[in-house]
Design a protein around this motif. Structure first.
Motif, PDB file in Angstrom:
ATOM      1  N   VAL A  47       0.668  -1.218  -0.050  1.00 38.41           N
ATOM      2  CA  VAL A  47       0.040   0.296   0.370  1.00 38.41           C
ATOM      3  C   VAL A  47       1.029   1.029  -0.002  1.00 38.41           C
ATOM      4  O   VAL A  47       1.421   1.095   0.640  1.00 38.41           O
ATOM      5  N   THR A  48       0.308   1.542  -0.836  1.00 36.09           N
ATOM      6  CA  THR A  48       1.443   3.089  -1.082  1.00 36.09           C
ATOM      7  C   THR A  48      -0.060   4.591  -0.445  1.00 36.09           C
ATOM      8  O   THR A  48      -0.131   4.289  -0.684  1.00 36.09           O
ATOM      9  N   LEU A  88      -3.614   0.835  -7.876  1.00 36.14           N
ATOM     10  CA  LEU A  88      -3.312   0.624  -8.790  1.00 36.14           C
ATOM     11  C   LEU A  88      -3.556  -1.356  -8.137  1.00 36.14           C
ATOM     12  O   LEU A  88      -2.866  -1.480  -7.387  1.00 36.14           O
ATOM     13  N   CYS A  89      -4.421  -1.811  -9.290  1.00 42.43           N
ATOM     14  CA  CYS A  89      -4.921  -3.388  -8.496  1.00 42.43           C
ATOM     15  C   CYS A  89      -4.011  -4.303  -9.456  1.00 42.43           C
ATOM     16  O   CYS A  89      -4.601  -4.381 -10.926  1.00 42.43           O
ATOM     17  N   GLY A  90      -3.455  -5.126  -9.349  1.00 45.65           N
ATOM     18  CA  GLY A  90      -2.322  -6.039  -9.636  1.00 45.65           C
ATOM     19  C   GLY A  90      -2.197  -7.651  -9.399  1.00 45.65           C
ATOM     20  O   GLY A  90      -2.075  -7.432  -7.785  1.00 45.65           O
ATOM     21  N   HIS A  91      -1.427  -8.265  -9.819  1.00 43.36           N
ATOM     22  CA  HIS A  91      -0.710  -9.410  -8.573  1.00 43.36           C
ATOM     23  C   HIS A  91       0.690  -9.345  -9.069  1.00 43.36           C
ATOM     24  O   HIS A  91       0.866  -9.394 -10.524  1.00 43.36           O
ATOM     25  N   VAL A  92       1.423  -9.947  -8.467  1.00 41.95           N
ATOM     26  CA  VAL A  92       2.586 -10.953  -9.013  1.00 41.95           C
ATOM     27  C   VAL A  92       3.315 -11.843  -8.708  1.00 41.95           C
ATOM     28  O   VAL A  92       4.550 -12.467  -8.907  1.00 41.95           O
ATOM     29  N   ASP A  93       2.426 -13.185  -8.647  1.00 43.57           N
ATOM     30  CA  ASP A  93       2.482 -14.090  -8.480  1.00 43.57           C
ATOM     31  C   ASP A  93       2.926 -14.465 -10.119  1.00 43.57           C
ATOM     32  O   ASP A  93       2.142 -14.302 -10.651  1.00 43.57           O
TER      33      ASP A  93
END
Length: 103
Positions: A54-55, A65-70
């Protein structure tokens, strides 16, 4: 900022799902990158290694910004024609006007 080198570094961080691996390392990397830009951030940990980043910005600043890092695991056996592991993050050398070699 060198976007290719940033992407290369991110690619090299293991975050495969399935089998449900942790995203802690990649989220920590992104947090450190944001720190280097002066962007305040915090990591919220969840069971199983699923982290959220969270920024916060100044007054009146709004961005979601909603994303995924997997990522999905690489194919087994490896894709035909590959000359490097998928998580190598190697940057090909390309001369202007040339097509990038397969990685």
């Amino acid at each position: 900022m060198d976007v290719a080198r940033l992407a290369s570094a991110l690619i090299q961080i293991r975050s495969e799902n399935p089998p449900g691996g942790s995203t802690a390392d990649v989220v920590a990397f992104i947090g450190e990158f944001l720190d280097s830009l002066g962007v305040k951030n915090r990591i919220i940990s969840h069971p199983g290694g699923r982290e959220n980043l969270v920024t916060t910005g100044g007054a009146g600043s709004r961005l979601l910004l909603c994303g995924h890092v997997d990522v999905v695991p690489p194919p087994s056996p490896p894709t035909t024609g590959r000359t490097t592991p998928p998580i190598a993050g190697r940057l090909p050398t390309v001369t202007s006007g040339e097509e990038a070699p397969p990685i």
